[in-house]
Design a protein around this motif. Structure first.
Motif, PDB file in Angstrom:
ATOM      1  N   SER A  83       0.623  -1.797   0.043  1.00 35.46           N
ATOM      2  CA  SER A  83      -0.105   0.103  -0.229  1.00 35.46           C
ATOM      3  C   SER A  83       1.178   1.190  -0.012  1.00 35.46           C
ATOM      4  O   SER A  83       1.718   1.626  -0.726  1.00 35.46           O
ATOM      5  N   HIS A 219     -12.801  -7.733   3.913  1.00 35.67           N
ATOM      6  CA  HIS A 219     -13.181  -8.295   2.490  1.00 35.67           C
ATOM      7  C   HIS A 219     -15.198  -7.272   2.035  1.00 35.67           C
ATOM      8  O   HIS A 219     -14.849  -6.634   0.875  1.00 35.67           O
ATOM      9  N   CYS A 222     -14.154  -3.870   1.678  1.00 26.67           N
ATOM     10  CA  CYS A 222     -13.934  -3.139   0.619  1.00 26.67           C
ATOM     11  C   CYS A 222     -14.376  -2.940  -0.359  1.00 26.67           C
ATOM     12  O   CYS A 222     -14.605  -2.240  -1.711  1.00 26.67           O
ATOM     13  N   ARG A 223     -15.345  -4.307  -0.463  1.00 26.55           N
ATOM     14  CA  ARG A 223     -16.524  -4.298  -1.660  1.00 26.55           C
ATOM     15  C   ARG A 223     -16.945  -2.751  -1.495  1.00 26.55           C
ATOM     16  O   ARG A 223     -17.438  -3.039  -2.302  1.00 26.55           O
ATOM     17  N   SER A 226     -15.141   0.281  -2.620  1.00 23.05           N
ATOM     18  CA  SER A 226     -15.024  -0.346  -4.246  1.00 23.05           C
ATOM     19  C   SER A 226     -16.796   1.060  -4.862  1.00 23.05           C
ATOM     20  O   SER A 226     -15.298   1.624  -6.382  1.00 23.05           O
ATOM     21  N   ASP A 237      -9.615  -3.100  -5.820  1.00 22.45           N
ATOM     22  CA  ASP A 237      -9.574  -3.675  -4.830  1.00 22.45           C
ATOM     23  C   ASP A 237      -9.718  -3.039  -3.014  1.00 22.45           C
ATOM     24  O   ASP A 237      -9.672  -3.971  -2.015  1.00 22.45           O
ATOM     25  N   GLY A 238     -10.291  -2.317  -3.571  1.00 20.73           N
ATOM     26  CA  GLY A 238     -11.632  -1.445  -2.282  1.00 20.73           C
ATOM     27  C   GLY A 238     -10.726  -0.319  -1.692  1.00 20.73           C
ATOM     28  O   GLY A 238     -11.195   0.828  -1.639  1.00 20.73           O
ATOM     29  N   PHE A 239      -9.174   0.361  -2.220  1.00 25.82           N
ATOM     30  CA  PHE A 239      -8.656   0.667  -1.878  1.00 25.82           C
ATOM     31  C   PHE A 239      -7.378   1.548  -2.923  1.00 25.82           C
ATOM     32  O   PHE A 239      -7.104   2.233  -3.016  1.00 25.82           O
ATOM     33  N   ASN A 258      -8.619  -8.875  -2.090  1.00 24.60           N
ATOM     34  CA  ASN A 258      -9.107  -7.456  -2.075  1.00 24.60           C
ATOM     35  C   ASN A 258      -7.715  -6.646  -1.582  1.00 24.60           C
ATOM     36  O   ASN A 258      -7.002  -7.552  -1.214  1.00 24.60           O
ATOM     37  N   HIS A 259      -7.859  -5.467  -0.616  1.00 23.80           N
ATOM     38  CA  HIS A 259      -6.389  -5.115  -0.640  1.00 23.80           C
ATOM     39  C   HIS A 259      -5.416  -5.244   0.786  1.00 23.80           C
ATOM     40  O   HIS A 259      -4.295  -5.280   0.752  1.00 23.80           O
TER      41      HIS A 259
END
Length: 292
Positions: A83, A219, A222-223, A226, A237-239, A258-259
C-alpha cells in the motif's frame, strides 16, 4: 520440501497506512516474514509512522536502511512495500539508489487512490468534520505506535490522506518517476539507476463464488469502498485501482485479492483464492535469479 530462496541482499517489508511492525505478539507481516525466513531469506520490518506523508516516512525508511546495512554488512537492500509502503520505498530508492537493489510494490497506489480523493472531498479543510476525523485518526495512530513500542514516531493523519490523493501522488511522481509506466495500464522500466522495479496487486472479483465470504468483514468493507472508484470502476481492491498499482515489471494486477488479502493467508479459501503468501516466496526466488 521448502525451497531455498536466499536473496543476495536483505529484504525489508514496509507497511502502509495504519501499519506497524509488532503489537504484543501480533505482527502485521507475520505470515510473510515467516514464509521468507523459512525460505532462508534475511528479513526485517522497519519502524515507520503509522500515518504521515510519503517523504516523512521515506526519510524514516532511509534511516532504517542504514541500520540494516550496518548490522548485516550488506551493501544494499530489497524493499517490498504494501500500500502506501510502496511510495515510501520509491522515495528511498530515488534518493539512495546505490543502497537499494529492488523496489517491489504490493497493492501500492502508485498513481494515487480514488478512495483518498473521495475522502479528501468529503473532509473540507478547516471544517469540523475534517478536524474530528484528523483527531480520531491521529490518536488511533498514536495508540498503535504506543502499543508497538514506538511512541516517539510523529503521526499526521491529514498529511497521510493528502499524500494518497491522485493529485498529490501526481506531484510526487513528477519528483520520483522511477519505474512508472509511460502509458496508463502499461509496464514501467524494469531497472532505473541500478534499482529493479516490480509490482503486483489484486481486484475484487465479480463472480459469486469468490465473493462469498460472509465471515470476512474486511472483504465486505473493501467491497463497500469500491463504489468510490470511477477510473478503475470494477478494477480495484477497495482501496487501490488496478492500473494505479502498476510499477516496473508488473507481475500481475488482477489477483483475486482485496487490499488486505495480499498480506495474509487465504483462511480456508485457498481453492478459490491463490495463497498470497506464496507470492512473496516466489518473488524471493525471482530476486535470487536476478542476483538480488
Amino acid at each position: 520440501m521448502q525451497r531455498n530462496a536466499t536473496t543476495r541482499y536483505p529484504i525489508l517489508l514496509v507497511h502502509g497506512l495504519f501499519g506497524f511492525d509488532r503489537i504484543g505478539r501480533f505482527e502485521l507481516f507475520h505470515d510473510v516474514k515467516q514464509a521468507l525466513r523459512d525460505a532462508d531469506c534475511q528479513v526485517f520490518v522497519p519502524q515507520l509512522s503509522a500515518v504521515h506523508d510519503n517523504e516523512v516516512r521515506g526519510q524514516q525508511l532511509l534511516n532504517q536502511i542504514e541500520r540494516v546495512l550496518e548490522g548485516t554488512g550488506a551493501s544494499k537492500v530489497n524493499l517490498i512495500g504494501h500500500s502506501q509502503g510502496a511510495l515510501t520505498c520509491r522515495y528511498a530508492a530515488a534518493l539512495e539508489p546505490l543502497k537499494v537493489a529492488s523496489v517491489t510494490s504490493v497493492s501500492g497506489p502508485n498513481h494515487g487512490s480514488e478512495l483518498a480523493d473521495s475522502l479528501r472531498k468529503a473532509l473540507v479543510p478547516g471544517r469540523l468534520p475534517e478536524h474530528v476525523a484528523e483527531e480520531l485518526a491521529t490518536h488511533f495512530a498514536q495508540w498503535i505506535s504506543l502499543l508497538s513500542g514506538r511512541p516517539a514516531l510523529p503521526q499526521n493523519a491529514v498529511a497521510a490522506l493528502n499524500a494518497l490523493t491522485t493529485e498529490s501522488v501526481g506531484q510526487f511522481n513528477q519528483k520520483y518517476p522511477q519505474g512508472l509506466p509511460s502509458v496508463w495500464g502499461g509496464q514501467g522500466a524494469e531497472q532505473v539507476n541500478g534499482v529493479h522495479y516490480y509490482s503486483w496487486s489484486g481486484t475484487l472479483q465479480a463472480d459469486l463464488i469468490t465473493n462469498l465470504r460472509p465471515l470476512d468483514p474486511v472483504h465486505g468493507v473493501c467491497r463497500a469502498l469500491s463504489s468510490h472508484f470511477v477510473i478503475d470502476e470494477g478494477q480495484n481492491d477497495g482501496f487501490v485501482g488496478r492500473y494505479s498499482s502498476h510499477l516496473g515489471t508488473v507481475i500481475r494486477s488482477d489477483y483475486p485479492f482485496n487490499h488486505l488479502d495480499s498480506l495474509r493467508r487465504s483462511a480456508g479459501l485457498s481453492s478459490v483464492i491463490p495463497d498470497a503468501i506464496d507470492l512473496y516466496t516466489e518473488h524471493a526466488l525471482r530476486l535470487q535469479a536476478a542476483g538480488l
